[in-house]
Design an enzyme around this catalytic site. Structure first.
Site, mmCIF file in Angstrom:
data_model
loop_
_atom_site.group_PDB
_atom_site.id
_atom_site.type_symbol
_atom_site.label_atom_id
_atom_site.label_comp_id
_atom_site.label_asym_id
_atom_site.label_seq_id
_atom_site.Cartn_x
_atom_site.Cartn_y
_atom_site.Cartn_z
ATOM 1 N N HIS A 1 -8.515 -4.720 -0.209
ATOM 2 C CA HIS A 1 -6.774 -4.212 0.004
ATOM 3 C C HIS A 1 -5.880 -5.016 0.975
ATOM 4 O O HIS A 1 -4.686 -5.756 0.909
ATOM 5 C CB HIS A 1 -6.891 -2.940 0.079
ATOM 6 N N ASP B 1 -9.667 -5.219 -4.785
ATOM 7 C CA ASP B 1 -9.325 -4.234 -4.063
ATOM 8 C C ASP B 1 -9.897 -2.372 -4.314
ATOM 9 O O ASP B 1 -10.168 -2.269 -4.682
ATOM 10 C CB ASP B 1 -7.703 -3.723 -4.616
ATOM 11 N N SER C 1 0.442 -0.964 0.003
ATOM 12 C CA SER C 1 -0.327 0.301 -0.066
ATOM 13 C C SER C 1 0.750 0.567 -0.118
ATOM 14 O O SER C 1 1.622 1.343 -0.734
ATOM 15 C CB SER C 1 -0.722 0.025 1.312
#
Lengths: 405, 405
Positions: free
Chosen positions: B385, B352, B188
């Site tokens: 995610h 995601d 991320s």
């Protein structure tokens, strides 16, 4: 300008349920074959008192409604349109020649799939409608004056459910002498109302058309709705819901509405509509913490415009009405959906970030488990959840055929 | 207990860049073949002054770091792990025997894919780390004391970027005599740092492993990040960022963190983990507007726990650091990604909701456009995610092989 074939209650008379039935008889005489020209007059349905499914009484209830097309003599050509979370009863047509069209105008009108030459299409504002301060919306909720105190209800207003929305609609329809619906169709929160109609009153619903909605609020939706409510509760002006003689919690309301807009869309929309431009080419976000990007500015502007007509407590009550939803409001989703007898056409988006496709599919399975005909059609598009509103026209042919079956 | 082969700065000495190089030499002598036992000591890297890429000076900068494994004599076995938005440098191991393991402990350790018997794995807290008040985090940001005034910086702290995070890491590595990285890997926001490393310092990065992240913040991410910031700004206690001698904006911070948790997950997780249970079986949400569902309670509890260690201004600065990101921080994404020369292994999730899969795929295409080897592997799971953090072990074999290629 109002078409002469439109339902009209010029002085907004106070309709008790009994008075409503009389109005229904009057409508019968007013009905004619003249085509609907697309101009709409918002009207008001009133009840002396309504008792919620939870057993609370709301006196002097009023909701707005509008209709397109003509109710036939048998009163069996009515299609009820139920609106979404941030919507109103303005599903089609225009209030004035240059005004904005209703949200499903692409499929409702003369010769369109929901053909106003054939059907009488009616829509009403829900209880606790978000847009409590919009000029063409009439609703009853926390922002309404309590008849005994003359002050806004605030959080003394009873928690209401999708079932209550439906029961008020039922009273509205009965006031026009409509005992059965050719179909009920709604998007998102409107789909919830449609399920509830077909589950609670199976003998009154001939066809069910839920769009972008599932048979219950699943845990993901429970959490998403809670996130929408949060910024309002953080805003000090909310003051526990008691703000009607002070500053309303507009900051929180705007942020709540921004989240609604974002969640109802999809990354495909954001990334095809915007780039990384700054909102103000003089204000570099890498230099100034208050500077924004263009997409932020657009979402803020949309939210600010919506907030002007909305009420924060109404949003909280709508969140709760959606959260509590399970078709039939009974012990189980299975039983609630098994009660549905109407042939069902479901439209949904695989990219829906509000109503999980998985839950929509499970809903279809449960409705069809006892042999009720169910058809589930995916909508194409880049708007996710919102494709059920803005891209509904792609389902026009199927809708037309389904209504004729 | 600390392994004797671990890097140790017992009195947290003040490391200027020059001092750091001396420490690097000392490490060389301390290095050995002893296995890493999984106990970690958080350490601190300090700089007298750091000049941001925007040209602002931050005096007396300090960030925490930790390492697993042993730096070899050639100092060419270092893997840098860069952390995500709400994370810290605690990527693996434990601070004490019974303490919680680092977030990627499943792949980092003796004999694991990121094998501490072979590699020296190092991670540092970013500037403006979210968890400013966590006991094992050291960071510099708005909550830090300005060396001249002795008061917290607040919004006088300069806006910093992912590039600044990287440049501080570069100074940290140089302080240990590390000039090249065997690999840089992050999830991320950590992926953004990894791209930035490989784009800005291509001769220092031998392998690039970005997980659940794209080469720039796309418009969807810009808007999502803005939504995370919003509840803090609505909270009156935020007070324009000036709250350090009063009540911090904990309500807004909690709601911000709740959104982070929700957005980083996926409806599959919510709907398989929760049902429609109430938080309190005595408090029916259909009767009481303040009653909650179990999933709401859980998200609220997680957010409340996280908020205790977090700082609201730091969250706003992190939002901005992510928003401003474009690999290489130059004129175009194409140029920034073309600058990457390191063979690249990208891991991502098709579900995601933070980093659009579309943008991840475009990133891979642009990195590979000039012949740089790129492999793009989807992660399976139900967390969206977050599968890049909690389900990383599924990529273990490929990671092991990639690091050996």
């Amino acid at each position: 300008m109002q078409d002469s074939t439109q339902l009209s209650t010029p002085e907004r008379p106070h309709h008790s349920l009994a008075a409503g039935l009389c109005l229904g008889a009057a409508l019968l005489m007013a009905g004619g074959a003249q085509a609907w020209d697309g101009l709409v007059e918002k009207q008001v349905f009133e009840m002396d008192a309504y008792t919620t499914r939870g057993g609370e009484t709301i006196a002097d209830l009023a909701v707005g409604w509008e209709a397109y097309g003509t109710l036939n003599e048998a009163r069996n050509n009515a299609i009820l349109i139920t609106h979404f979370f941030s919507g109103t009863s303005h599903a089609a047509g225009r209030y004035e020649e240059e005004g904005p069209a209703g949200y499903w105008d692409s499929i409702i009108g003369p010769g369109k799939p929901l053909d106003t030459d054939e059907y009488y299409i009616i829509a009403s504002d829900t209880l606790v409608n978000l847009n409590a301060h919009a000029p063409n919306v009439t609703t009853t909720g926390p922002a309404s004056l309590h008849p005994e105190t003359g002050e806004p209800w605030g959080l003394d207003f009873p928690v209401v459910t999708i079932g209550d929305f439906v029961d008020v609609q039922k009273a509205l329809l009965e006031s026009q002498g409509i005992e059965r619906l050719h179909a009920v169709m709604g998007a998102s929160m409107g789909a919830l109302q449609a399920y509830e109609w077909a589950s609670t009153y199976p003998d009154r619903v001939e066809r069910l058309i839920p769009v972008i909605g599932a048979g219950e609020a699943d845990p993901w939706l429970l959490a998403t709705l809670a996130a929408w409510a949060a910024p309002i509760r953080v805003d000090a002006n909310w003051n526990g819901g008691d703000y009607y003689d002070g500053e309303p919690p507009l900051d929180g309301l705007r942020e709540a509405l921004k989240l609604v807009t974002l969640n109802a869309n999809h990354w495909q929309w954001a990334n095809e509509t915007f780039d990384r431009s700054w909102a103000d080419e003089q204000a570099d976000p890498a230099r100034d913490l208050d500077a924004r990007y263009a997409i932020e500015q657009t979402l803020d502007d949309i939210a600010a415009a919506r907030a002007e007509q909305a009420d924060a407590n109404h949003l909280l009550y709508l969140v709760r009405a959606n959260q509590t939803f399970m078709a039939g409001h009974g012990e189980s989703l299975e039983a609630g959906l098994a009660a549905i007898e109407a042939p069902t056409l479901m439209l949904y988006s695989e990219d829906d970030l509000v109503f999980a496709p998985q839950s929509v599919k499970r809903t279809a399975e449960l409705i069809g488990a006892d042999g009720t005909p169910v058809e589930l059609i995916p909508l194409a598009g880049t708007r996710g959840h919102l494709d059920g509103v803005v891209a509904i026209d792609q389902a026009g042919d199927r809708l037309r055929a389904f209504l004729a079956e």
